[in-house]
Design a protein around this motif. Structure first.
Motif, PDB file in Angstrom:
ATOM      1  N   UNK A  35      -6.188  21.677   6.866  1.00  0.00           N
ATOM      2  CA  UNK A  35      -6.377  22.229   8.200  1.00  0.00           C
ATOM      3  C   UNK A  35      -5.317  23.280   8.499  1.00  0.00           C
ATOM      4  N   UNK A  36      -5.691  24.224   9.366  1.00  0.00           N
ATOM      5  CA  UNK A  36      -4.761  25.221   9.894  1.00  0.00           C
ATOM      6  C   UNK A  36      -4.994  25.361  11.393  1.00  0.00           C
ATOM      7  N   UNK A  37      -4.011  25.895  12.088  1.00  0.00           N
ATOM      8  CA  UNK A  37      -4.150  26.186  13.504  1.00  0.00           C
ATOM      9  C   UNK A  37      -5.194  27.280  13.655  1.00  0.00           C
ATOM     10  N   UNK A  38      -6.129  27.122  14.562  1.00  0.00           N
ATOM     11  CA  UNK A  38      -7.239  28.065  14.661  1.00  0.00           C
ATOM     12  C   UNK A  38      -7.111  29.058  15.804  1.00  0.00           C
ATOM     13  N   UNK A  39      -5.906  29.397  16.208  1.00  0.00           N
ATOM     14  CA  UNK A  39      -5.706  30.383  17.261  1.00  0.00           C
ATOM     15  C   UNK A  39      -5.283  31.705  16.647  1.00  0.00           C
ATOM     16  N   UNK A  40      -5.807  32.770  17.172  1.00  0.00           N
ATOM     17  CA  UNK A  40      -5.435  34.099  16.681  1.00  0.00           C
ATOM     18  C   UNK A  40      -4.011  34.463  17.090  1.00  0.00           C
ATOM     19  N   UNK A  41      -3.616  34.074  18.289  1.00  0.00           N
ATOM     20  CA  UNK A  41      -2.289  34.401  18.802  1.00  0.00           C
ATOM     21  C   UNK A  41      -1.577  33.113  19.198  1.00  0.00           C
ATOM     22  N   UNK A  42      -0.302  33.082  18.955  1.00  0.00           N
ATOM     23  CA  UNK A  42       0.512  31.926  19.295  1.00  0.00           C
ATOM     24  C   UNK A  42       1.732  32.440  20.058  1.00  0.00           C
ATOM     25  N   UNK A  43       2.058  31.851  21.216  1.00  0.00           N
ATOM     26  CA  UNK A  43       3.195  32.357  21.980  1.00  0.00           C
ATOM     27  C   UNK A  43       4.501  32.225  21.202  1.00  0.00           C
ATOM     28  N   UNK A  44       5.330  33.251  21.292  1.00  0.00           N
ATOM     29  CA  UNK A  44       6.626  33.195  20.605  1.00  0.00           C
ATOM     30  C   UNK A  44       7.652  32.442  21.433  1.00  0.00           C
ATOM     31  N   UNK A  45       7.483  32.436  22.751  1.00  0.00           N
ATOM     32  CA  UNK A  45       8.381  31.712  23.648  1.00  0.00           C
ATOM     33  C   UNK A  45       7.534  30.957  24.674  1.00  0.00           C
ATOM     34  N   UNK A  46       6.963  29.809  24.290  1.00  0.00           N
ATOM     35  CA  UNK A  46       6.070  29.085  25.217  1.00  0.00           C
ATOM     36  C   UNK A  46       6.831  28.590  26.441  1.00  0.00           C
ATOM     37  N   UNK A  47       6.135  28.590  27.570  1.00  0.00           N
ATOM     38  CA  UNK A  47       6.742  28.056  28.782  1.00  0.00           C
ATOM     39  C   UNK A  47       6.520  26.549  28.809  1.00  0.00           C
ATOM     40  N   UNK A  48       7.372  25.872  29.510  1.00  0.00           N
ATOM     41  CA  UNK A  48       7.273  24.417  29.558  1.00  0.00           C
ATOM     42  C   UNK A  48       6.243  24.025  30.614  1.00  0.00           C
ATOM     43  N   UNK A  49       4.995  23.832  30.175  1.00  0.00           N
ATOM     44  CA  UNK A  49       3.942  23.451  31.105  1.00  0.00           C
ATOM     45  C   UNK A  49       3.426  22.040  30.847  1.00  0.00           C
ATOM     46  N   UNK A  50       3.721  21.489  29.703  1.00  0.00           N
ATOM     47  CA  UNK A  50       3.297  20.125  29.382  1.00  0.00           C
ATOM     48  C   UNK A  50       4.501  19.292  28.993  1.00  0.00           C
ATOM     49  N   UNK A  51       5.593  19.481  29.674  1.00  0.00           N
ATOM     50  CA  UNK A  51       6.798  18.749  29.342  1.00  0.00           C
ATOM     51  C   UNK A  51       7.359  19.221  28.018  1.00  0.00           C
ATOM     52  N   UNK A  52       7.937  18.343  27.275  1.00  0.00           N
ATOM     53  CA  UNK A  52       8.615  18.679  26.031  1.00  0.00           C
ATOM     54  C   UNK A  52       7.646  19.107  24.943  1.00  0.00           C
ATOM     55  N   UNK A  53       6.380  18.718  25.004  1.00  0.00           N
ATOM     56  CA  UNK A  53       5.415  19.041  23.953  1.00  0.00           C
ATOM     57  C   UNK A  53       5.182  20.539  23.808  1.00  0.00           C
TER      58      UNK A  53
END
Length: 64
Positions: A35-53
């Motif tokens: 399996x691989x991640x199926x997103x074309x773009x991945x945030x380089x600096x994600x914001x904390x919207x789901x806690x630590x995850x």
């Protein structure tokens, strides 16, 4: 039941050699899929919207 494994295609272990190695070893061990991640773009600096995850690059590990 078939079991799959995620390829190391991002993060500190991501390299052409490591992806190839893991895929070949998964095949030798009779895994049903890779399996691989199926997103074309991945945030380089994600914001904390789901806690630590949201900030984790490592897969979740169960602590026993």
């Amino acid at each position: 039941m078939e079991i799959g494994i995620a390829l190391p295609h991002f993060g500190p272990h991501a390299s052409r050699e490591m992806i190839t190695r893991v895929a070949q070893e998964a095949e030798q061990m009779s895994f049903g899929s890779v399996w691989v991640l199926d997103r074309m773009l991945r945030p380089t600096h994600p914001i904390q919207q789901f806690g630590r995850l949201a900030l984790m690059d490592e897969p979740l590990r169960h602590q026993l």
